[in-house]
Each structure stands twice: as structure tokens, then as C-alpha cells.
Design a protein around this motif. Structure first.
Motif, short mmCIF file in Angstrom:
data_model
loop_
_atom_site.label_atom_id
_atom_site.label_comp_id
_atom_site.label_asym_id
_atom_site.label_seq_id
_atom_site.Cartn_x
_atom_site.Cartn_y
_atom_site.Cartn_z
N ASN A 34 2.27 9.66 -10.20
CA ASN A 34 0.83 9.49 -9.98
C ASN A 34 0.31 8.20 -10.60
O ASN A 34 -0.60 7.57 -10.07
CB ASN A 34 0.03 10.70 -10.46
N VAL A 35 0.90 7.76 -11.71
CA VAL A 35 0.51 6.49 -12.32
C VAL A 35 0.94 5.33 -11.41
O VAL A 35 0.17 4.40 -11.15
CB VAL A 35 1.14 6.35 -13.73
N PHE A 36 2.17 5.40 -10.92
CA PHE A 36 2.68 4.36 -10.02
C PHE A 36 1.87 4.31 -8.72
O PHE A 36 1.58 3.24 -8.20
CB PHE A 36 4.16 4.58 -9.74
N LEU A 61 -4.24 0.28 -6.33
CA LEU A 61 -5.09 -0.78 -6.86
C LEU A 61 -4.60 -2.15 -6.39
O LEU A 61 -5.40 -3.00 -5.97
CB LEU A 61 -5.15 -0.73 -8.39
N SER A 62 -3.30 -2.36 -6.42
CA SER A 62 -2.73 -3.63 -5.93
C SER A 62 -3.04 -3.82 -4.45
O SER A 62 -3.40 -4.92 -4.02
CB SER A 62 -1.23 -3.65 -6.14
N SER A 103 0.84 -1.20 0.00
CA SER A 103 0.00 0.00 0.00
C SER A 103 0.87 1.25 0.00
O SER A 103 1.85 1.34 0.75
CB SER A 103 -0.89 0.01 1.25
N LYS A 118 -1.29 5.08 -8.34
CA LYS A 118 -2.57 4.43 -8.63
C LYS A 118 -2.40 2.92 -8.78
O LYS A 118 -3.25 2.15 -8.33
CB LYS A 118 -3.20 5.03 -9.89
N GLN A 119 -1.29 2.49 -9.38
CA GLN A 119 -1.04 1.05 -9.52
C GLN A 119 -0.82 0.40 -8.16
O GLN A 119 -1.35 -0.68 -7.89
CB GLN A 119 0.18 0.82 -10.42
N LEU A 120 -0.04 1.06 -7.30
CA LEU A 120 0.17 0.54 -5.96
C LEU A 120 -1.14 0.49 -5.16
O LEU A 120 -1.42 -0.48 -4.45
CB LEU A 120 1.18 1.40 -5.19
N VAL A 126 8.75 6.05 -14.37
CA VAL A 126 7.29 6.01 -14.42
C VAL A 126 6.78 7.25 -13.72
O VAL A 126 7.37 7.71 -12.74
CB VAL A 126 6.75 4.75 -13.68
#
Length: 119
Positions: free
Chosen positions: A89-91, A97-98, A70, A93-95, A86
């Protein structure tokens, strides 16, 4: 919290609830610090002779530590701070979501493996 755990009539369901509490809270806090607090709170479950104490502690510990990806947890924040190549903000969001997926599935799977199957 100890009283709420003690009021649950079924120790197996109480272990599941404790695993999810561990996963959700640990996603926003230090796992090590949280484990020191949650294990004593699970005392009513651990005193029940019908359920494996080792299985309950294992499920709670695993549920609390697998959510460290998280971005609000220490390890996730370190990953986010050191991302390269990367957009942050993209990373993030990926973290996030994971982490949501792991928080939703991880404690239930740990409970299933260590309390129901191995217990």
C-alpha cells in the motif's frame, strides 16, 4: 473526439489538448492500444500545414508513454505486483503520486519541446 479537436481554432492548442488526453487516458489503459486510437483522432491537427505533424505525433506518443508508471497501467501494475521489501500500500501510494505528477507535467513538457520549440 475528432470533431472536438477539429473545432479548436488553434492547432497548437489542439495539440496540447490531445497530449493531455493521451497522458490521462494512457495512465489507465495500455499505451500501445491507446496510441493506435489517438493518432487517427488527431487527423485534423496533422492535416494543418502550419504545425509539424512529426512534432504533434511525438508529443502525443511521449505523453501517452511516460505515464506508464501509474499503478493502473500495465507497467505500473507489474511493478506493484513484484514489489519486495516495501509494503504494497505504501508503494501503491508512491506510484500513484508519481503518476499524478507525470500526468500533470509530462504532456505539457512534451508539447512544449516537440510542438512549440522543435516545431
Amino acid at each position: 473526439m475528432t470533431d472536438l479537436i477539429a473545432k479548436v481554432g488553434n492547432p497548437v492548442i489542439a495539440a496540447l489538448a490531445s497530449s493531455y488526453v493521451g497522458g490521462i487516458v494512457s495512465a489507465f489503459a495500455s499505451t500501445t492500444g491507446f496510441l493506435a486510437a489517438i493518432i487517427p483522432l488527431a487527423a485534423p491537427i496533422l492535416q494543418d500545414p502550419t504545425i509539424s505533424s512529426v512534432g504533434v505525433v511525438s508529443a502525443i506518443a511521449i505523453s501517452s508513454s511516460i505515464v506508464d508508471i501509474s499503478p493502473f497501467s500495465t507497467n505500473g501494475a507489474l511493478l506493484l505486483a513484484n514489489v519486495q521489501g516495501v509494503k504494497e500500500n505504501v508503494f501503491f501510494k508512491q506510484l500513484l503520486l508519481s503518476a499524478v505528477v507525470v500526468v500533470a507535467l509530462g504532456p505539457g513538457l512534451a508539447w512544449l519541446a516537440f510542438v512549440l520549440i522543435a516545431g
